[in-house]
Design a protein around this motif. Sequence first.
Motif, mmCIF file in Angstrom:
data_model
loop_
_atom_site.group_PDB
_atom_site.id
_atom_site.type_symbol
_atom_site.label_atom_id
_atom_site.label_comp_id
_atom_site.label_asym_id
_atom_site.label_seq_id
_atom_site.Cartn_x
_atom_site.Cartn_y
_atom_site.Cartn_z
ATOM 1 N N THR A 1 -0.651 -3.438 4.215
ATOM 2 C CA THR A 1 -2.003 -3.513 3.822
ATOM 3 C C THR A 1 -2.776 -2.287 3.306
ATOM 4 O O THR A 1 -3.799 -2.263 2.952
ATOM 5 C CB THR A 1 -2.890 -4.349 4.653
ATOM 6 O OG1 THR A 1 -3.054 -3.934 5.803
ATOM 7 C CG2 THR A 1 -2.045 -5.859 4.782
ATOM 8 N N ASP B 1 -1.903 -2.137 11.237
ATOM 9 C CA ASP B 1 -0.957 -2.013 10.051
ATOM 10 C C ASP B 1 -0.271 -0.480 10.282
ATOM 11 O O ASP B 1 -1.144 0.493 10.100
ATOM 12 C CB ASP B 1 -1.850 -2.200 8.663
ATOM 13 C CG ASP B 1 -0.440 -2.234 7.826
ATOM 14 O OD1 ASP B 1 -1.022 -1.875 6.632
ATOM 15 O OD2 ASP B 1 0.662 -2.697 7.918
ATOM 16 N N SER C 1 0.917 -1.193 -0.111
ATOM 17 C CA SER C 1 0.092 -0.063 -0.113
ATOM 18 C C SER C 1 0.809 1.434 0.022
ATOM 19 O O SER C 1 1.880 1.372 0.816
ATOM 20 C CB SER C 1 -0.922 -0.033 1.235
ATOM 21 O OG SER C 1 -1.487 1.207 1.428
#
Lengths: 118, 115
Positions: B96, B102, B31
């Motif tokens: 992610t 995260d 990401s």
Amino acid sequence: AQSVTQPDIHITVSEGASLELRCNYSYGATPYLFWYVQSPGQGLQLLLKYFSGDTLVQGIKGFEAEFKRSQSSFNLRKPSVHWSDAAEYFCAVGLKIAGGTSYGKLTFGQGTILTVHP
Amino acid sequence: KAGVTQTPRYLIKTRGQQVTLSCSPISGHRSVSWYQQTPGQGLQFLFEYFSETQRNKGNFPGRFSGRQFSNSRSEMNVSTLELGDSALYLCASSLTGRPPTDTQYFGPGTRLTVL
């Protein structure tokens, strides 16, 4: 729409003094809450985050923050400030949605600049 | 492990030109998000890419675009530059892109000045 307010644009403290940076959010439910620090010429570094559980969160560099649902606040504190803490601090709010949120949905406050006097 | 890198660090352009900024995420991170930071508007989200697909987009005009490559490196492009595009452009990566478990890591930014 969610919003984040950091009422203090600039705070000056003496080295060794305690610190509290304020953050208030406007949102209909308990969001994810973050505090970041940005040193001059640098990107943001995550200090701590809250998403559930204990409302007192410990972070890096001796910082802590307390989530107070009744006051819609997530204030950052440090008992004794060091000269190296001089930086800009950002509070951010994340939206909890079904299926999970994303960092793209974070709303940042305008920041508080911290100056530390020797 | 190397952090998020952004190139170039500083850039000066003139109005009407276009610019491309590059971001290399931390190895393994899929990401990549882009933010614009200005004194007046603060930090504003531009867009997020995950596995080469744009997953989220902020409220910016179509002059701002981005893409992500198969190795997760990302570029953002601004066409027909305006004076108001002068800003620090920050890139951030995460595994992610899903908070709060995260963690997102920021690069040092690219300082764009439009004359």
